[in-house]
Scaffold this motif. Structure first.
Motif, PDB file in Angstrom:
ATOM      1  N   GLY A   1     -20.300 -44.586 -12.783  1.00  0.00           N
ATOM      2  CA  GLY A   1     -21.495 -43.747 -12.850  1.00  0.00           C
ATOM      3  C   GLY A   1     -22.103 -43.567 -11.484  1.00  0.00           C
ATOM      4  O   GLY A   1     -21.745 -44.239 -10.521  1.00  0.00           O
ATOM      5  N   ASN A   2     -23.008 -42.611 -11.393  1.00  0.00           N
ATOM      6  CA  ASN A   2     -23.713 -42.307 -10.149  1.00  0.00           C
ATOM      7  C   ASN A   2     -22.749 -41.918  -9.043  1.00  0.00           C
ATOM      8  O   ASN A   2     -22.853 -42.375  -7.920  1.00  0.00           O
ATOM      9  N   MET A   3     -21.796 -41.072  -9.385  1.00  0.00           N
ATOM     10  CA  MET A   3     -20.818 -40.610  -8.405  1.00  0.00           C
ATOM     11  C   MET A   3     -20.621 -39.113  -8.546  1.00  0.00           C
ATOM     12  O   MET A   3     -20.608 -38.587  -9.655  1.00  0.00           O
ATOM     13  N   ALA A   4     -20.450 -38.441  -7.429  1.00  0.00           N
ATOM     14  CA  ALA A   4     -20.025 -37.045  -7.446  1.00  0.00           C
ATOM     15  C   ALA A   4     -18.508 -37.051  -7.562  1.00  0.00           C
ATOM     16  O   ALA A   4     -17.825 -37.784  -6.842  1.00  0.00           O
ATOM     17  N   LEU A   5     -17.978 -36.276  -8.475  1.00  0.00           N
ATOM     18  CA  LEU A   5     -16.532 -36.213  -8.683  1.00  0.00           C
ATOM     19  C   LEU A   5     -15.959 -35.035  -7.905  1.00  0.00           C
ATOM     20  O   LEU A   5     -16.578 -33.973  -7.821  1.00  0.00           O
ATOM     21  N   GLU A   6     -14.758 -35.228  -7.360  1.00  0.00           N
ATOM     22  CA  GLU A   6     -14.110 -34.188  -6.574  1.00  0.00           C
ATOM     23  C   GLU A   6     -12.829 -33.740  -7.255  1.00  0.00           C
ATOM     24  O   GLU A   6     -12.017 -34.571  -7.672  1.00  0.00           O
TER      25      GLU A   6
ATOM     26  N   VAL B   1     -14.673 -35.405 -20.433  1.00  0.00           N
ATOM     27  CA  VAL B   1     -13.369 -34.794 -20.670  1.00  0.00           C
ATOM     28  C   VAL B   1     -13.592 -33.362 -21.146  1.00  0.00           C
ATOM     29  O   VAL B   1     -14.419 -33.093 -22.011  1.00  0.00           O
ATOM     30  N   GLY B   2     -12.844 -32.443 -20.538  1.00  0.00           N
ATOM     31  CA  GLY B   2     -12.974 -31.024 -20.873  1.00  0.00           C
ATOM     32  C   GLY B   2     -14.018 -30.312 -20.042  1.00  0.00           C
ATOM     33  O   GLY B   2     -14.018 -29.094 -19.945  1.00  0.00           O
ATOM     34  N   LEU B   3     -14.924 -31.061 -19.443  1.00  0.00           N
ATOM     35  CA  LEU B   3     -15.962 -30.470 -18.606  1.00  0.00           C
ATOM     36  C   LEU B   3     -15.609 -30.618 -17.130  1.00  0.00           C
ATOM     37  O   LEU B   3     -15.599 -29.652 -16.378  1.00  0.00           O
ATOM     38  N   TYR B   4     -15.333 -31.881 -16.731  1.00  0.00           N
ATOM     39  CA  TYR B   4     -14.985 -32.150 -15.338  1.00  0.00           C
ATOM     40  C   TYR B   4     -13.666 -32.900 -15.166  1.00  0.00           C
ATOM     41  O   TYR B   4     -13.087 -32.885 -14.090  1.00  0.00           O
TER      42      TYR B   4
ATOM     43  N   ASP C   1     -15.221 -29.939  -9.299  1.00  0.00           N
ATOM     44  CA  ASP C   1     -16.232 -30.691  -8.540  1.00  0.00           C
ATOM     45  C   ASP C   1     -17.546 -30.748  -9.308  1.00  0.00           C
ATOM     46  O   ASP C   1     -17.960 -29.748  -9.896  1.00  0.00           O
ATOM     47  N   THR C   2     -18.199 -31.914  -9.267  1.00  0.00           N
ATOM     48  CA  THR C   2     -19.526 -32.002  -9.891  1.00  0.00           C
ATOM     49  C   THR C   2     -20.626 -31.667  -8.888  1.00  0.00           C
ATOM     50  O   THR C   2     -21.741 -31.391  -9.283  1.00  0.00           O
ATOM     51  N   ILE C   3     -20.326 -31.730  -7.621  1.00  0.00           N
ATOM     52  CA  ILE C   3     -21.254 -31.502  -6.498  1.00  0.00           C
ATOM     53  C   ILE C   3     -22.320 -32.596  -6.459  1.00  0.00           C
ATOM     54  O   ILE C   3     -22.455 -33.303  -5.483  1.00  0.00           O
ATOM     55  N   ASN C   4     -23.083 -32.760  -7.534  1.00  0.00           N
ATOM     56  CA  ASN C   4     -24.099 -33.815  -7.616  1.00  0.00           C
ATOM     57  C   ASN C   4     -23.537 -35.010  -8.369  1.00  0.00           C
ATOM     58  O   ASN C   4     -22.624 -34.856  -9.186  1.00  0.00           O
ATOM     59  N   PRO C   5     -24.079 -36.191  -8.140  1.00  0.00           N
ATOM     60  CA  PRO C   5     -23.613 -37.361  -8.893  1.00  0.00           C
ATOM     61  C   PRO C   5     -23.814 -37.174 -10.400  1.00  0.00           C
ATOM     62  O   PRO C   5     -24.794 -36.554 -10.832  1.00  0.00           O
TER      63      PRO C   5
END
Length: 174
Positions: A132-137, A167-170, A154-158
């Protein structure tokens, strides 16, 4: 074994006097060079600009969360969760933050602190641990609860949700 309950008043008074004497000696003894050096390093280590990976290599010199309670710190101030040798290293996220004892790092304080982790390649062979609390790339692999996920956006923000909820979103489970 002698306990307070089976000691005389004189014995208890003598024991207290010895404790006070030892306490006074400890308060007034000269500090060793090692003790002074350690104090100086802990007080000034956050004034040294180092990347997170270097900070992990010298984490034992950072102050503990308890040592910072009551202090107002700036963004990026690094500290150990506790005084153990293998304590997690964190850094503050807010531009300015007063450290409060009832907000220790962990679940629920993700907007205040982020844990500093060892760098992983983000490959299938070396996925990035996610808590948690991570931006995904996009293109990076992450692992949570022994499940590996591939980030496809990319989530850009954490993000704070468990990866299984993303799953399915990012992400997609591998």
């Amino acid at each position: 074994i002698r306990t307070l309950s089976n000691m005389s008043a004189e014995e208890i008074d003598a024991m207290r006097a010895e404790a006070q004497k030892a306490e006074k000696i400890e308060r007034t003894r000269p500090l060793t060079a090692e003790e002074v050096t350690s104090m100086l390093i802990r007080q000034h280590i956050n004034t040294i600009t180092v990347d997170d990976q270097t900070a992990l290599r010298m984490s034992r010199y950072y102050p503990t969360f308890a040592e910072l309670v009551g202090q107002t710190v700036t963004q990026g101030t690094k500290f150990r969760a506790n005084d153990s040798e293998d304590a997690d290293l964190y850094k503050t996220i807010q531009p300015e933050l007063t450290i409060q004892a009832h907000y220790p790092p962990g679940e629920g304080t993700e907007s205040l602190y982020t844990r500093i982790d060892e760098i992983h390649d983000g490959t299938l062979a070396d996925p990035i641990p996610y808590d948690g609390n991570m931006a995904l790339e996009a293109g990076e692999y992450y692992i949570q609860d022994y499940v590996i996920y591939l980030c496809n956006r990319d989530t850009i923000n954490p993000v704070y949700n468990p990866l299984a909820e993303l799953v399915g979103l990012y992400v997609e489970a591998v």
